[in-house]
Enzyme design. Structure first.
Site, PDB file in Angstrom:
ATOM      1  N   GLY A 182       0.920  -1.028   0.038  1.00  0.00           N
ATOM      2  CA  GLY A 182       0.090  -0.035   0.045  1.00  0.00           C
ATOM      3  C   GLY A 182       0.893   1.169   0.023  1.00  0.00           C
ATOM      4  CB  CYS A 201       5.246  -4.339   0.319  1.00  0.00           C
ATOM      5  SG  CYS A 201       5.959  -2.708  -0.075  1.00  0.00           S
ATOM      6  CE1 TYR A 202       1.418   0.979   5.398  1.00  0.00           C
ATOM      7  CE2 TYR A 202      -0.459  -0.495   5.760  1.00  0.00           C
ATOM      8  CZ  TYR A 202       0.161   0.654   5.964  1.00  0.00           C
ATOM      9  OH  TYR A 202      -0.649   1.382   7.156  1.00  0.00           O
ATOM     10  CG  HIS A 235       5.690  -6.206  -4.184  1.00  0.00           C
ATOM     11  ND1 HIS A 235       4.308  -5.971  -3.772  1.00  0.00           N
ATOM     12  CD2 HIS A 235       6.226  -5.335  -3.947  1.00  0.00           C
ATOM     13  CE1 HIS A 235       4.207  -4.836  -3.364  1.00  0.00           C
ATOM     14  NE2 HIS A 235       5.610  -4.218  -3.393  1.00  0.00           N
ATOM     15  CD  GLU A 268       2.531  -8.966  -4.991  1.00  0.00           C
ATOM     16  OE1 GLU A 268       3.334  -9.694  -4.448  1.00  0.00           O
ATOM     17  OE2 GLU A 268       2.306  -7.752  -4.569  1.00  0.00           O
ATOM     18  CG  ASP A 293     -16.182 -11.505 -19.503  1.00  0.00           C
ATOM     19  OD1 ASP A 293     -15.358 -12.223 -19.610  1.00  0.00           O
ATOM     20  OD2 ASP A 293     -15.808 -10.124 -19.226  1.00  0.00           O
ATOM     21  CE  LYS A 315     -12.098 -11.125 -20.750  1.00  0.00           C
ATOM     22  NZ  LYS A 315     -13.201 -10.288 -20.983  1.00  0.00           N
TER      23      LYS A 315
END
Ligand code: XMP
Length: 518
Positions: free
Chosen positions: A59, A86-87, A174, A176, A232, A374
């Site tokens: 963040g 992180c944050y 990070h 991710e 979708d 998605k």
């Protein structure tokens, strides 16, 4: 999906980081279901969700700054494993008695990291020296009591720390982000080694369960689906058709602003000679849209006209069908997260086939894809046997070619852009480079210029080719299409598409441009 269907769930608490959705996607790639919620969730709400583990995101704040976003300290004593990123790592340190300060040197981007905690369940199997993605100015200068340091970089003494018996873990980098070499393994270690998950999230079981749930919920009721031909709404329609068959009616509005042959392709899949047992209504409203767009050049005005007309046409069809019990929408998880976490400034007024409910007589909304990203929607589409060309279809805006034709829209210009775009797509496919492109299309500038063909002067339109690499469509880079491909496309367009004598390539990223031209 109800809780009993998702016994293995990882909760991501969002502190405003840019990568919150990515964390959830990475966890799900490891076959563990994951939800993103705001950091304001109460302890009672967290207990209700019964997650196997909690991940605190990054963040923009400083934990010691005024107005810092925070979490209750008890979060760390619930007996649920926590991973702070992180944050989130700094917050864990701060709330448990460690020290967080402004670092003497910020770390941004690819950074070499040394793993020093060889027996860490989080870092098991990760090479002692590897590369991670850093993005921080604050750092943990002293860990809380009982924590051991498990990784460091040349400027960050605590790149990772843990209190293994309390199952609390923190990484300053990070995991991710793709650039963290072993990031996915670290997240996998967290969900499997630390949280004890076994990996129950598979698209096949999601599809089966969703069909059963829809059948139970809708029973003998009637449902209406606005089908756009995009991924979708197509996947949503097929799920519903498997659940309730002919009690579903799909309405497909062809506004004359679709890609070449797209209307026929949608009809081939969903129409009476197609694979699915649904009522399919195709409305050819092309002339109606062109008439409304006559003389209109301002992009927002065009968008609004197309959106409003779409609703009107759909409403008329719905009126003929009569009252229905359910309106089906193709809402997907990023929309759900975004609407839950606040909205950003409106750059363009988006038109989706989803924006209809105020005008149609129905009792409930069904959103069978509201938990899927998605790529998961595409995987569900494949499970359902939807043809690849439909499942892999790139995003196409609701207002269609209306916003790829700069200035006034006419039938002639639609023909030009459809033909040019079909050639471009064909050659990209021939070159086999479509996988690396987030979106690519031809658009029509409002410019005519002088050319020479044969021995004669021409004064014709310029087509612009666009191709972008992007993962989230919020930012994008112009893709580097091989010159020979561009050259071949150019030759074909000027030779095969009447009314074009010049082809341009758009080299602009987003920002400052947007992906679409209008
Ligand atoms: P921009 O042009 O804003 O586009 O950079 C970002 C992504 O959104 C798509 N797009 C739309 N999708 N309705 C949609 O469903 C719309 O009105 C709309 N406008 C843009 C665009 O194709 C790109 O993928």
């Amino acid at each position: 999906m109800n809780r009993s269907d998702a016994p293995e769930m990882i909760l991501v608490l969002d502190f405003g980081g840019q990568y919150n959705q990515l964390i959830a996607r990475r966890v799900r790639e490891n076959h563990v279901y994951c939800e993103v919620h705001p950091h304001t969730l109460s302890l009672a709400q967290i207990r209700e969700l019964a997650p196997r583990g909690i991940i605190l995101t990054g963040g923009p704040n400083s934990v010691y700054g005024a107005g810092a976003v925070t979490a209750p300290r008890e979060l760390f004593s619930m007996g649920i494993p926590v991973l702070g990123i992180c944050y989130g790592a700094q917050l864990m340190a701060h709330l448990l008695g460690g020290t967080v300060e402004t670092a003497p040197t910020s770390e941004y981007g690819r950074t070499e990291v040394d793993i020093v905690g060889t027996d860490s369940p989080l870092l098991r199997g990760i090479p002692a020296k590897n590369v991670c993605w850093m993005s921080h100015t604050d750092y943990i200068s002293a860990p809380p009591a009982g924590f051991s340091v498990t990784a460091r970089t040349s400027v960050c003494p605590i790149a990772a720390m843990e209190h293994a018996s309390r199952r609390l873990y923190a990484v300053q980098f990070h995991p991710e982000v793709m650039h963290t070499e072993h990031g996915t393994e670290i997240l996998r270690n967290f969900v499997y080694n630390v949280c004890g998950c076994t990996g129950t999230w598979h698209m096949g079981s999601f599809v089966r369960k969703t069909i059963e749930e829809l059948r139970e919920r809708i029973g003998g009721g009637r449902a209406l689906c606005a089908l756009s031909g995009g991924v979708d709404s197509s996947v949503a329609a097929v799920l519903l058709s498997k659940a309730i068959g002919r009690n579903l009616t799909c309405v497909f509005v062809d506004h004359g602003l679709l890609r070449k042959d797209e209307g026929d392709e949608v009809e081939a899949v969903f129409g009476s000679s197609g694979t699915y047992d649904v009522n399919f209504i195709r409305i050819n409203a092309r002339e109606r849209f062109y008439k409304k767009l006559r003389g209109i050049t301002e992009p927002e005005e065009k968008r609004k006209i197309i959106g409003a007309e779409f609703i009107r046409v759909f409403e008329e069809a719905a009126h003929e069908i009569g009252a229905v019990d359910f309106l089906v929408q193709g809402t997907i998880y990023p929309d759900v997260i975004e609407s839950g976490l606040g909205k950003s400034a409106v750059i363009k007024s988006h038109h989706n086939v989803g924006g209809l409910p105020d005008h149609v007589d129905f009792k409930e909304i069904v959103e069978p894809l509201r938990l899927l990203f998605k790529d998961e929607v595409r995987a569900a589409g494949r499970e359902l046997g939807i043809p690849d060309d439909l499942v892999d279809r790139q995003p196409f805006p609701g207002p269609g070619l209306g916003i790829r034709i700069v200035g006034e829209v006419t039938a002639e210009k639609v023909r030009i852009v459809q033909d040019a775009d079909a050639i471009y797509r064909e050659e990209i496919a021939n070159a086999g480079i479509q996988r690396g492109l987030g979106q690519y299309f031809a658009a029509l500038t409002n410019m005519r210029s002088v050319g020479v063909m044969g021995d004669g002067r021409t004064y014709d339109y310029a087509v612009v080719l666009r191709a972008v690499a992007t993962s989230d469509f919020m930012t994008a880079e112009a893709a580097q299409i091989p010159w020979d491909v561009l050259s071949k496309v150019t030759t074909r367009i000027v030779n095969e598409v009447r009314g074009v004598n010049r082809v341009l390539y758009d080299c602009t990223g987003k920002p400052p441009a947007t992906i679409e031209l209008e």
